[in-house]
Write a protein that holds these residues in place. Structure first.
Motif, PDB file in Angstrom:
ATOM      1  N   ALA A 128      40.952  29.791  41.372  1.00  0.00           N
ATOM      2  CA  ALA A 128      40.005  30.757  40.816  1.00  0.00           C
ATOM      3  C   ALA A 128      38.748  30.068  40.322  1.00  0.00           C
ATOM      4  O   ALA A 128      37.626  30.545  40.554  1.00  0.00           O
ATOM      5  CB  ALA A 128      40.673  31.541  39.680  1.00  0.00           C
ATOM      6  N   PHE A 129      38.913  28.940  39.639  1.00  0.00           N
ATOM      7  CA  PHE A 129      37.760  28.204  39.111  1.00  0.00           C
ATOM      8  C   PHE A 129      36.881  27.666  40.233  1.00  0.00           C
ATOM      9  O   PHE A 129      35.651  27.832  40.225  1.00  0.00           O
ATOM     10  CB  PHE A 129      38.237  27.056  38.226  1.00  0.00           C
ATOM     11  N   VAL A 130      37.494  27.013  41.208  1.00  0.00           N
ATOM     12  CA  VAL A 130      36.714  26.411  42.294  1.00  0.00           C
ATOM     13  C   VAL A 130      35.999  27.481  43.114  1.00  0.00           C
ATOM     14  O   VAL A 130      34.797  27.370  43.388  1.00  0.00           O
ATOM     15  CB  VAL A 130      37.617  25.554  43.201  1.00  0.00           C
ATOM     16  N   LEU A 131      36.717  28.523  43.510  1.00  0.00           N
ATOM     17  CA  LEU A 131      36.100  29.543  44.357  1.00  0.00           C
ATOM     18  C   LEU A 131      34.969  30.275  43.639  1.00  0.00           C
ATOM     19  O   LEU A 131      33.891  30.471  44.205  1.00  0.00           O
ATOM     20  CB  LEU A 131      37.158  30.553  44.810  1.00  0.00           C
ATOM     21  N   HIS A 132      35.212  30.661  42.376  1.00  0.00           N
ATOM     22  CA  HIS A 132      34.184  31.436  41.676  1.00  0.00           C
ATOM     23  C   HIS A 132      33.066  30.566  41.127  1.00  0.00           C
ATOM     24  O   HIS A 132      31.888  30.823  41.365  1.00  0.00           O
ATOM     25  CB  HIS A 132      34.808  32.250  40.533  1.00  0.00           C
ATOM     26  N   ASP A 133      33.430  29.515  40.383  1.00  0.00           N
ATOM     27  CA  ASP A 133      32.410  28.743  39.679  1.00  0.00           C
ATOM     28  C   ASP A 133      31.666  27.775  40.588  1.00  0.00           C
ATOM     29  O   ASP A 133      30.506  27.435  40.311  1.00  0.00           O
ATOM     30  CB  ASP A 133      33.043  27.972  38.519  1.00  0.00           C
ATOM     31  N   MET A 134      32.297  27.301  41.657  1.00  0.00           N
ATOM     32  CA  MET A 134      31.653  26.331  42.531  1.00  0.00           C
ATOM     33  C   MET A 134      31.114  26.941  43.822  1.00  0.00           C
ATOM     34  O   MET A 134      30.163  26.416  44.400  1.00  0.00           O
ATOM     35  CB  MET A 134      32.620  25.201  42.873  1.00  0.00           C
ATOM     36  N   PHE A 135      31.729  28.064  44.260  1.00  0.00           N
ATOM     37  CA  PHE A 135      31.303  28.654  45.520  1.00  0.00           C
ATOM     38  C   PHE A 135      30.925  30.129  45.399  1.00  0.00           C
ATOM     39  O   PHE A 135      30.697  30.802  46.402  1.00  0.00           O
ATOM     40  CB  PHE A 135      32.400  28.487  46.580  1.00  0.00           C
TER      41      PHE A 135
END
Length: 296
Positions: A128-135
């Motif tokens: 959730a963090f990588v997909l939302h915050d990074m991408f």
């Protein structure tokens, strides 16, 4: 009619993005390539005829493959991971100064410290963090990937974000306070004081060790990390320990007979060590020396 040639062309068109997503989620270039291969097989077996957003569809497939890989990885307390892309070459700087060029470089990358912190998250939180915050993937798309509602996906990312922010990844963070924690860990490790080590380790602390002679070793849990730290004993009584910044984080360079023995990077949250990365591969650190030597 969308055939395999059309799908292959679309996959190649989005390959760089898909690989970036997989590498950020998994933290390994080799595992990212494995994820893309599995995603291609799944995409080829699916019906893409009604897909409007091909890029989003492929990202979802890759993300689900990565989630399965993370969950499988999490069933083992200690992991032997591929070396490629796992531990970047350490960059040493003075512990009392910030190199603007180096700070800018670290701001543009995931960095060693952030990658170590990501290892402490649950698979769903990490995704959730990588997909939302990074991408910038919307939560209404993240939710189905992790099998949660949109609100639950938002909460997962929020918990992960607090953990990451709490790790004080910025080079401008309070180094003095973090250095005191690292100093306490160093003293306990050198004296083999297991109980003292436990007082400065987060219960979910993560240790990664790269020696060059074996795959990267990952150990989880304060007791298990303390056992490993006690075993290393900071290079033994003949070693010299030099406080440094490693990739902008509080760290140590350990030397023996004037030659580098290991480089250690720490992540500290709420006055507890949450993650440690040790590079003891002679080929990787042979040219390193204490930054103070450069000013002599």
């Amino acid at each position: 009619m969308r055939d395999q040639d059309w799908l292959a062309a679309r996959f190649d068109e989005h390959r760089s993005h898909l690989r970036a997503v997989a590498r950020r989620i998994l933290g390994s270039a080799a595992e990212a390539d494995d994820a893309l291969q599995e995603a291609w097989l799944r995409a080829g077996a699916a019906d893409a005829e009604e897909v409007d957003n091909v890029g989003g569809w492929l990202t979802t497939i890759v993300s689900r493959v990565c989630l399965n890989m993370l969950r499988s990885r999490g069933t083992r307390r200690e992991e032997a991971l591929e070396q490629e892309g796992r531990v970047p070459d350490p960059v040493l700087t003075h512990d009392d100064a910030v190199d603007p060029e180096h700070e800018a470089l670290m701001a543009d990358s995931v960095g060693l410290a952030l990658q170590v912190v990501l290892e402490t998250l649950t698979p769903a939180e990490r995704l959730a963090f990588v997909l939302h915050d990074m991408f910038a993937v919307p939560f209404d798309e993240v939710g189905p990937i992790v099998g949660r509602s949109t609100a639950s996906a938002r909460q997962l990312a929020s918990r992960a974000r607090r953990r990451v922010r709490g790790a004080d990844l910025s080079p401008r963070a309070d180094r003095v306070r973090r250095r005191r924690v690292v100093d306490a860990f160093t003293a306990a490790a050198r004296h083999g004081d297991f109980d003292a080590l436990l007082t400065v380790l987060d219960p979910e602390a993560v240790l990664r060790v790269e020696t060059g002679s074996a795959p990267v070793r990952v150990v989880r849990g304060a007791a298990a990390v303390a056992e490993q730290a006690d075993r290393f004993r900071m290079g033994g009584p003949a070693a010299e320990v030099h406080p440094v910044l490693v990739d902008g984080e509080a760290g140590l360079l350990v030397t023996k007979d004037g030659r580098p023995y290991s480089v250690m990077s720490f992540s500290v949250t709420d006055d507890l060590v949450t993650a440690i990365a040790i590079v003891a591969d002679p080929a990787r650190i042979v040219g390193l020396r204490p930054p103070t030597a450069d000013r002599a």
